[in-house]
Structure formats: C-alpha cells, structure tokens
Write a protein that holds these residues in place. Structure first.
Motif, short mmCIF file in Angstrom:
data_model
loop_
_atom_site.label_atom_id
_atom_site.label_comp_id
_atom_site.label_asym_id
_atom_site.label_seq_id
_atom_site.Cartn_x
_atom_site.Cartn_y
_atom_site.Cartn_z
N GLY A 71 78.01 -63.51 -90.83
CA GLY A 71 78.11 -62.13 -91.28
C GLY A 71 79.03 -61.95 -92.47
N SER A 72 79.83 -62.94 -92.78
CA SER A 72 80.76 -62.84 -93.89
C SER A 72 80.09 -63.23 -95.20
CB SER A 72 81.97 -63.75 -93.64
OG SER A 72 82.82 -63.76 -94.76
N ALA A 73 80.52 -62.60 -96.27
CA ALA A 73 79.98 -62.92 -97.59
C ALA A 73 80.63 -64.17 -98.19
CB ALA A 73 80.16 -61.74 -98.53
N LEU A 74 81.66 -64.69 -97.55
CA LEU A 74 82.38 -65.83 -98.11
C LEU A 74 81.59 -67.13 -98.03
CD1 LEU A 74 85.99 -65.14 -96.81
CD2 LEU A 74 85.11 -64.82 -99.11
N TRP A 75 80.66 -67.25 -97.09
CA TRP A 75 79.94 -68.53 -96.96
C TRP A 75 79.04 -68.79 -98.15
CZ3 TRP A 75 74.75 -69.37 -96.83
CH2 TRP A 75 73.91 -68.27 -96.60
N TRP A 76 78.38 -67.76 -98.68
CA TRP A 76 77.52 -68.00 -99.84
C TRP A 76 78.34 -68.17 -101.11
CZ3 TRP A 76 77.48 -64.71 -103.93
CH2 TRP A 76 77.88 -63.39 -103.72
N GLN A 77 79.54 -67.59 -101.16
CA GLN A 77 80.42 -67.84 -102.30
C GLN A 77 80.90 -69.29 -102.29
OE1 GLN A 77 83.37 -64.79 -101.82
NE2 GLN A 77 82.07 -63.21 -102.72
N ALA A 78 81.18 -69.81 -101.09
CA ALA A 78 81.54 -71.22 -100.98
C ALA A 78 80.36 -72.10 -101.39
CB ALA A 78 81.97 -71.54 -99.54
N GLN A 79 79.16 -71.66 -101.06
CA GLN A 79 77.97 -72.41 -101.43
C GLN A 79 77.80 -72.44 -102.96
OE1 GLN A 79 74.38 -70.85 -99.66
NE2 GLN A 79 73.42 -72.87 -99.67
N LEU A 80 78.00 -71.33 -103.63
CA LEU A 80 77.92 -71.28 -105.09
C LEU A 80 79.01 -72.13 -105.73
CD1 LEU A 80 77.09 -67.54 -105.83
CD2 LEU A 80 75.62 -69.52 -106.14
N ALA A 81 80.21 -72.06 -105.20
CA ALA A 81 81.30 -72.89 -105.74
C ALA A 81 80.99 -74.37 -105.52
CB ALA A 81 82.62 -72.51 -105.07
N GLY A 82 80.41 -74.72 -104.38
CA GLY A 82 80.04 -76.11 -104.11
C GLY A 82 79.02 -76.61 -105.10
N PHE A 83 78.03 -75.77 -105.45
CA PHE A 83 77.04 -76.18 -106.44
C PHE A 83 77.69 -76.42 -107.79
CE2 PHE A 83 74.11 -75.34 -109.91
CZ PHE A 83 73.10 -76.25 -109.62
N ALA A 84 78.55 -75.49 -108.21
CA ALA A 84 79.20 -75.62 -109.52
C ALA A 84 80.07 -76.86 -109.58
CB ALA A 84 80.02 -74.36 -109.82
N ILE A 85 80.82 -77.13 -108.54
CA ILE A 85 81.71 -78.29 -108.51
C ILE A 85 80.90 -79.58 -108.48
CG2 ILE A 85 83.41 -79.53 -107.11
CD1 ILE A 85 84.52 -76.71 -106.37
N GLY A 86 79.86 -79.64 -107.65
CA GLY A 86 79.02 -80.84 -107.58
C GLY A 86 78.30 -81.12 -108.88
N TYR A 87 77.75 -80.08 -109.49
CA TYR A 87 77.04 -80.26 -110.76
C TYR A 87 78.00 -80.72 -111.85
CZ TYR A 87 73.75 -79.42 -114.54
OH TYR A 87 72.92 -79.58 -115.61
N ALA A 88 79.18 -80.11 -111.93
CA ALA A 88 80.15 -80.46 -112.97
C ALA A 88 80.65 -81.89 -112.78
CB ALA A 88 81.31 -79.48 -112.95
N ALA A 89 80.93 -82.29 -111.56
CA ALA A 89 81.43 -83.64 -111.31
C ALA A 89 80.40 -84.69 -111.70
CB ALA A 89 81.82 -83.79 -109.84
N LEU A 90 79.15 -84.46 -111.36
CA LEU A 90 78.11 -85.42 -111.72
C LEU A 90 77.79 -85.37 -113.21
CD1 LEU A 90 75.78 -85.20 -108.62
CD2 LEU A 90 77.28 -87.08 -109.29
N SER A 91 78.00 -84.24 -113.85
CA SER A 91 77.79 -84.16 -115.30
C SER A 91 78.79 -85.03 -116.06
CB SER A 91 77.92 -82.72 -115.79
OG SER A 91 76.83 -81.96 -115.33
#
Length: 146
Positions: A71-91
């Motif tokens: 029910g919290s909006a924080l889980w999808w924000q963590a998901q977006l941050a995870g994508f950004a961090i994973g993409y940047a690290a592999l870049s």
C-alpha cells in the motif's frame, strides 16, 4: 568519433589529425569498414545495461514491497532507484568494454599482424569475414566524390 579519440589516447595526436588519420586508416586502407558495419558491441552493451537495470529494479521492488508494504508508494520509488542504479553501474562497465573494442579496431587497422600472434582465433575470425582484405591483397582506391 570514438575511433579518433582512440588515436588521441594511444598516440597523443590532435583531434583533427586523429580524425583524418582514422578515416583514412579505417575506410581507405584497411578494409575494416566491414567490421565496423558489424559492430554490434554498443547494441549488446545497451541491452545488457537495460537487462541489468530491470533485474536490479525487480530486486529493489520486491525488497520495497516487503519492507514498506504494497500500500505504500515507497516500493515503486525503490524500484525506480534500483533501475537507475543498475543501469548506471553497468553503463560504466560497458564504456570500458566499448573503449577496448575501439582500441582493437584502430590497432588492427594499423597493423593486423600482432593480433595473429596474440590471439590467433580472433585474427582468424577477422580475416574470415567477407570484404576484409588481408595483408597480401591490393589496396582499394578511395570511393569517388559524390
């Protein structure tokens, strides 16, 4: 042009001189244009970065739902941050690989013989490609101006 930047890094040339030399070397003399047309490295690395970002997003999303609740909006924000961090690290890793490929192309175009002694299987793959002249073939004239 990443190949001109490679000449700047390898030999300390000015960018304009390196651009001219790279163009002459890759297109008019060595036949490496066939290899450049098949350069799928950037596409593969981009796909790998996206896949890694999605994997990190999935892990962070599962962690966020478990930690904060669905029910919290924080889980999808963590998901977006995870994508950004994973993409940047592999870049960052992908940029290193792409620089190595560019250096391989430039060095192969200048003199392909060291590759034969260092990595014979890679050299055999390079010379097996169609339209890539080996050392004994005649040099092609430059294309006519348009």
């Amino acid at each position: 042009n990443e190949y001109a930047y490679t000449q700047v890094a390898l030999y300390g040339k000015t960018f304009t001189r390196a651009s001219r030399d790279t163009w002459t070397l890759l297109v008019h003399h060595s036949g490496v244009e066939a290899l450049l047309q098949r350069d799928l490295v950037a596409s593969a690395l981009s796909l790998g970065c996206a896949a890694g970002g999605l994997a990190c997003a999935a892990l962070c999303g599962m962690w966020g739902r478990a930690a904060f609740g669905a029910g919290s909006a924080l889980w999808w924000q963590a998901q977006l941050a995870g994508f950004a961090i994973g993409y940047a690290a592999l870049s960052v890793v992908g940029t290193t690989v792409q620089a190595g490929v560019a250096a391989l192309y430039v060095c192969y175009a200048e003199d392909p013989t060291p590759l034969a002694s260092i990595a014979p299987s890679l050299y055999a793959t390079f010379i097996a490609q169609p339209h890539v002249p080996t050392g004994g073939e005649a040099e092609r004239p430059p294309p006519p101006p348009r």
